[in-house]
Scaffold this active site. Structure first.
Site, PDB file in Angstrom:
ATOM      1  N   LYS A  22       0.843  -1.208   0.000  1.00 43.49           N
ATOM      2  CA  LYS A  22       0.000   0.000   0.000  1.00 43.49           C
ATOM      3  C   LYS A  22       0.873   1.251   0.000  1.00 43.49           C
ATOM      4  O   LYS A  22       0.673   2.161  -0.801  1.00 43.49           O
ATOM      5  CB  LYS A  22      -0.884   0.005   1.253  1.00 43.49           C
ATOM      6  CG  LYS A  22      -1.557   1.355   1.520  1.00 43.49           C
ATOM      7  CD  LYS A  22      -2.440   1.324   2.725  1.00 43.49           C
ATOM      8  CE  LYS A  22      -1.778   1.641   4.037  1.00 43.49           C
ATOM      9  NZ  LYS A  22      -1.473   3.063   4.268  1.00 43.49           N
ATOM     10  N   ASN A  23       1.852   1.261   0.891  1.00 37.36           N
ATOM     11  CA  ASN A  23       2.632   2.491   1.057  1.00 37.36           C
ATOM     12  C   ASN A  23       3.585   2.768  -0.107  1.00 37.36           C
ATOM     13  O   ASN A  23       4.090   3.881  -0.250  1.00 37.36           O
ATOM     14  CB  ASN A  23       3.402   2.460   2.380  1.00 37.36           C
ATOM     15  CG  ASN A  23       2.463   2.646   3.562  1.00 37.36           C
ATOM     16  OD1 ASN A  23       1.312   3.031   3.392  1.00 37.36           O
ATOM     17  ND2 ASN A  23       2.957   2.369   4.768  1.00 37.36           N
ATOM     18  N   CYS A 117      -3.998  12.369  13.305  1.00 30.92           N
ATOM     19  CA  CYS A 117      -4.824  11.168  13.150  1.00 30.92           C
ATOM     20  C   CYS A 117      -4.722  10.381  14.440  1.00 30.92           C
ATOM     21  O   CYS A 117      -4.101  10.834  15.401  1.00 30.92           O
ATOM     22  CB  CYS A 117      -4.355  10.341  11.963  1.00 30.92           C
ATOM     23  SG  CYS A 117      -2.726   9.676  12.197  1.00 30.92           S
ATOM     24  N   ARG A 122       1.514  14.190  13.773  1.00 29.21           N
ATOM     25  CA  ARG A 122       2.091  14.005  12.440  1.00 29.21           C
ATOM     26  C   ARG A 122       2.364  15.306  11.657  1.00 29.21           C
ATOM     27  O   ARG A 122       1.665  15.653  10.710  1.00 29.21           O
ATOM     28  CB  ARG A 122       1.218  13.046  11.631  1.00 29.21           C
ATOM     29  CG  ARG A 122       0.986  11.767  12.402  1.00 29.21           C
ATOM     30  CD  ARG A 122       0.296  10.717  11.621  1.00 29.21           C
ATOM     31  NE  ARG A 122       1.148  10.070  10.646  1.00 29.21           N
ATOM     32  CZ  ARG A 122       0.734   9.066   9.889  1.00 29.21           C
ATOM     33  NH1 ARG A 122      -0.497   8.628   9.990  1.00 29.21           N
ATOM     34  NH2 ARG A 122       1.550   8.514   9.028  1.00 29.21           N
ATOM     35  N   LEU A 126       9.300  18.660   7.688  1.00 28.17           N
ATOM     36  CA  LEU A 126      10.422  18.179   6.869  1.00 28.17           C
ATOM     37  C   LEU A 126      10.079  18.207   5.370  1.00 28.17           C
ATOM     38  O   LEU A 126      10.951  18.476   4.545  1.00 28.17           O
ATOM     39  CB  LEU A 126      10.837  16.762   7.292  1.00 28.17           C
ATOM     40  CG  LEU A 126      11.411  16.637   8.706  1.00 28.17           C
ATOM     41  CD1 LEU A 126      11.607  15.171   9.080  1.00 28.17           C
ATOM     42  CD2 LEU A 126      12.739  17.392   8.828  1.00 28.17           C
ATOM     43  N   ASP A 308       4.705   0.272  12.142  1.00 29.55           N
ATOM     44  CA  ASP A 308       3.449  -0.281  11.613  1.00 29.55           C
ATOM     45  C   ASP A 308       3.243  -1.752  11.985  1.00 29.55           C
ATOM     46  O   ASP A 308       2.194  -2.320  11.680  1.00 29.55           O
ATOM     47  CB  ASP A 308       3.398  -0.113  10.082  1.00 29.55           C
ATOM     48  CG  ASP A 308       3.154   1.333   9.684  1.00 29.55           C
ATOM     49  OD1 ASP A 308       2.883   2.170  10.570  1.00 29.55           O
ATOM     50  OD2 ASP A 308       3.235   1.643   8.473  1.00 29.55           O
ATOM     51  N   ARG A 400      -8.740  -0.230   4.902  1.00 31.88           N
ATOM     52  CA  ARG A 400      -7.865   0.783   4.299  1.00 31.88           C
ATOM     53  C   ARG A 400      -6.543   0.168   3.864  1.00 31.88           C
ATOM     54  O   ARG A 400      -5.914   0.647   2.914  1.00 31.88           O
ATOM     55  CB  ARG A 400      -7.556   1.891   5.329  1.00 31.88           C
ATOM     56  CG  ARG A 400      -8.576   2.992   5.398  1.00 31.88           C
ATOM     57  CD  ARG A 400      -8.055   4.098   6.296  1.00 31.88           C
ATOM     58  NE  ARG A 400      -6.652   4.330   6.038  1.00 31.88           N
ATOM     59  CZ  ARG A 400      -5.720   4.522   6.971  1.00 31.88           C
ATOM     60  NH1 ARG A 400      -6.030   4.529   8.242  1.00 31.88           N
ATOM     61  NH2 ARG A 400      -4.470   4.709   6.632  1.00 31.88           N
TER      62      ARG A 400
HETATM   63  C1  UD1 Z   1       4.693   6.575   6.684  1.00 34.08           C
HETATM   64  C2  UD1 Z   1       3.682   5.465   6.561  1.00 34.08           C
HETATM   65  C3  UD1 Z   1       3.135   5.079   7.941  1.00 34.08           C
HETATM   66  C4  UD1 Z   1       4.296   4.769   8.896  1.00 34.08           C
HETATM   67  C5  UD1 Z   1       5.327   5.892   8.898  1.00 34.08           C
HETATM   68  C6  UD1 Z   1       6.571   5.524   9.697  1.00 34.08           C
HETATM   69  C7  UD1 Z   1       2.716   5.882   4.375  1.00 34.08           C
HETATM   70  C8  UD1 Z   1       1.522   6.289   3.581  1.00 34.08           C
HETATM   71  N1  UD1 Z   1       2.601   5.913   5.706  1.00 34.08           N
HETATM   72  O1  UD1 Z   1       3.980   7.690   7.214  1.00 34.08           O
HETATM   73  O2  UD1 Z   1       2.296   3.956   7.784  1.00 34.08           O
HETATM   74  O3  UD1 Z   1       3.777   4.604  10.194  1.00 34.08           O
HETATM   75  O4  UD1 Z   1       5.753   6.167   7.549  1.00 34.08           O
HETATM   76  O5  UD1 Z   1       7.192   4.397   9.153  1.00 34.08           O
HETATM   77  O6  UD1 Z   1       3.731   5.484   3.822  1.00 34.08           O
HETATM   78  N2  UD1 Z   1       7.790  13.747  11.127  1.00 34.08           N
HETATM   79  C9  UD1 Z   1       8.182  15.030  11.433  1.00 34.08           C
HETATM   80  N3  UD1 Z   1       8.141  15.979  10.440  1.00 34.08           N
HETATM   81  C10 UD1 Z   1       7.750  15.681   9.166  1.00 34.08           C
HETATM   82  C11 UD1 Z   1       7.394  14.362   8.862  1.00 34.08           C
HETATM   83  C12 UD1 Z   1       7.432  13.418   9.864  1.00 34.08           C
HETATM   84  O7  UD1 Z   1       8.520  15.336  12.567  1.00 34.08           O
HETATM   85  O8  UD1 Z   1       7.747  16.574   8.307  1.00 34.08           O
HETATM   86  C13 UD1 Z   1       7.821  12.720  12.179  1.00 34.08           C
HETATM   87  C14 UD1 Z   1       6.461  12.032  12.365  1.00 34.08           C
HETATM   88  O9  UD1 Z   1       5.637  12.747  13.252  1.00 34.08           O
HETATM   89  C15 UD1 Z   1       6.861  10.683  12.900  1.00 34.08           C
HETATM   90  C16 UD1 Z   1       8.191  10.422  12.198  1.00 34.08           C
HETATM   91  O10 UD1 Z   1       8.681  11.697  11.769  1.00 34.08           O
HETATM   92  O11 UD1 Z   1       7.091  10.758  14.274  1.00 34.08           O
HETATM   93  C17 UD1 Z   1       8.080   9.510  11.005  1.00 34.08           C
HETATM   94  O12 UD1 Z   1       7.082   9.996  10.114  1.00 34.08           O
HETATM   95  P1  UD1 Z   1       7.084   9.678   8.569  1.00 34.08           P
HETATM   96  O13 UD1 Z   1       8.154   8.681   8.270  1.00 34.08           O
HETATM   97  O14 UD1 Z   1       7.096  10.951   7.806  1.00 34.08           O
HETATM   98  O15 UD1 Z   1       5.661   9.016   8.393  1.00 34.08           O
HETATM   99  P2  UD1 Z   1       4.652   9.138   7.197  1.00 34.08           P
HETATM  100  O16 UD1 Z   1       5.370   9.322   5.905  1.00 34.08           O
HETATM  101  O17 UD1 Z   1       3.593  10.116   7.568  1.00 34.08           O
END
Ligand code: UD1
Length: 445
Positions: A22-23, A117, A122, A126, A308, A400
């Site tokens: 999915k991801n 969520c 979230r 970055l 996950d 989902r």
């Molecule tokens: C993706 C996955 C999700 C998984 C997560 C971590 C998808 C659609 N979703 O989510 O299932 O749980 O990776 O493996 O692929 N963060 C920041 N700033 C940012 C972005 C992230 O501080 O700009 C933090 C987040 O709050 C979190 C960590 O970094 O604590 C990791 O997040 P991230 O890897 O970005 O997760 P997603 O891409 O949202």
């Protein structure tokens, strides 16, 4: 809203197949729809609600998508629309993936700011930092991320936040950088299997990305990307969930399409707990010939233990003798499933970002509620291991991210049925779910 009714105590036996990731599918579909200048045919796409929602977003932006038999056909957008509205983006956080590609193609984007969520706040700082480094000017106005750029230019950046690297930010910036002028270097890039799969897809479209699978990505900008044919990697989290299903029911199952290099942390922890894993060319056999024992788990970015899989592992450890500790370092308050597991007789206590799990001899079936995707998956696992009947409500969360999970589990012996609001019981085989993707009529504005 559908429910699952599960009668526990069955040892699973047989072969279960893993679908596409999915991801990986989500950003790949975005890249195919926005970055490419001709059609793409993407195979091994899971039939999931999230994929359907994303296709709806891409249709609003002007793309045409068709889905049949695990293949997604995407006609690239000829007249791109730069705005992704709140009503669609709020349904799925991954819609943020359109931001980088839209800036790269149109020089502007207006994308609704995604909310938090069930697993935490979230942030997207970055994503914004990386795109700004490439030359975009970004403001938050009225709940929207409004971006403008007069041509993106490659840059060197460290994409690392408080919780380490970011999957989403790495994907977004990497997609934008493929069409930037010059070379971009992303340090501390996420290395998750779905990020690498996206990079391979981009290269198949004509991008020039080096360092795939490492934490330093070097992206040499190209002028144009073309559509391509590609098969999505199999889903590591679905694989891990099925491995736990075999272990928690003390069954004997073969998980087909498991990719060993994407599962090292999960495999290591299950092995340490006493689960037997026998790898073959096309998958892994899971059995539990020995006494199981408690293990400690700390989630981390890839190749560490994936957040996950944290909930599913907790379900398994809740019936594994001894005291296990799970520390969650990525989504630090992701423990929403603990209350439901304890309702089923588990003994789990949460202290800040750690959970102390005292293994109990058995769980008892109970009515429980799925509150997010993985927190829902663990309830299905727990229900299969529990004594008596478990009803899992709000299974739309599970739909989902897991393709026909009850159908797959029933095919290896689980006693699980889907019941809808009207009390219709559907035992496998039943007609396909309503959300099966069909041709979306493009909506142009
Ligand atoms: C993706 C996955 C999700 C998984 C997560 C971590 C998808 C659609 N979703 O989510 O299932 O749980 O990776 O493996 O692929 N963060 C920041 N700033 C940012 C972005 C992230 O501080 O700009 C933090 C987040 O709050 C979190 C960590 O970094 O604590 C990791 O997040 P991230 O890897 O970005 O997760 P997603 O891409 O949202």
């Amino acid at each position: 809203m559908d429910k699952f009714i599960i009668n526990g105590g069955v040892q699973l036996e047989g072969t279960i197949s893993v679908s596409g990731s999915k991801n990986a599918t989500l950003p790949i579909a975005v890249a195919a729809a926005i970055l490419a200048d001709s059609a793409s045919v993407i195979h091994n796409v899971p039939n999931l609600r999230d994929v359907e929602t994303l296709c709806a977003v891409l249709e609003v932006l002007g793309a045409t998508t068709k889905y049949k038999n695990s293949t997604l056909y995407i006609e690239p957008i000829s007249r791109l629309v730069h705005e992704a509205p709140y009503d669609l983006v709020r349904k799925m956080r991954a819609s943020i993936y359109v931001l980088g590609p839209l800036i790269a193609r149109l020089g502007r984007a207006k994308v609704s700011f995604p909310g938090g969520c069930a697993i935490g706040p979230r942030p997207i700082d970055l994503h914004i930092k990386g795109l700004e480094r490439l030359g975009a000017k970004i403001q938050i106005i009225g709940g929207y991320i409004v971006a403008e750029a007069d041509g993106l230019v490659g840059a060197e950046m460290l994409l690392r936040g408080q919780y380490g690297s970011s999957v989403g930010a790495t994907a977004n910036v990497m997609m934008a950088a493929t069409l930037a002028e010059g070379t971009t270097i992303i340090r501390s890039a996420a290395r998750e299997p779905h990020v690498s799969d996206l990079a391979r897809f981009l290269n198949a479209m004509g991008a020039n990305i080096e360092g795939i699978g490492t934490s330093v990505l070097k992206i040499h900008g190209v002028k144009q990307l073309r559509g391509t044919e590609y098969a999505v990697v199999s889903d590591d989290v679905e694989t891990g969930t099925f491995m736990v299903a075999g272990a928690i029911t003390k069954g004997d199952i073969f998980v087909k399409n498991a990719v060993p290099e994407n599962l090292t942390a999960i495999s290591e922890k299950l092995t340490e707990a006493g689960v037997q894993l026998d790898w073959e060319d096309d998958g892994v056999r899971v059995t539990t010939p020995r006494q199981l024992q408690a293990v400690d788990v700390r989630t981390d970015t890839f190749p560490g233990f994936p957040t996950d899989m944290q909930a599913q592992m907790m379900g398994f450890l809740s019936v594994t003798p001894g005291i296990s500790i799970i520390t969650e370092t990525i989504h630090t308050d992701r423990f929403i499933h603990v209350g439901e597991l304890n309702r089923m007789g588990a003994d789990i206590q949460v202290d800040q970002n750690s959970a102390v799990i005292r293994g109990v001899p058995r769980l008892n079936g109970a009515p429980v509620m799925a509150s997010d995707l993985r927190a829902g998956a663990v309830l299905v696992l727990a229900g299969m291991a529990a004594e008596g009947e478990t009803t899992v409500s709000r299974v739309y969360h599970i739909d989902r991210g897991y393709e026909s999970i009850e159908k797959k589990l029933a095919s290896i012996g689980a006693d699980i049925i889907r019941v809808n609001d009207y009390g219709d019981r559907r035992r496998f085989p039943y007609h396909e779910p309503q959300y099966l993707l069909v041709h979306h009529t493009p909506h142009r504005r």
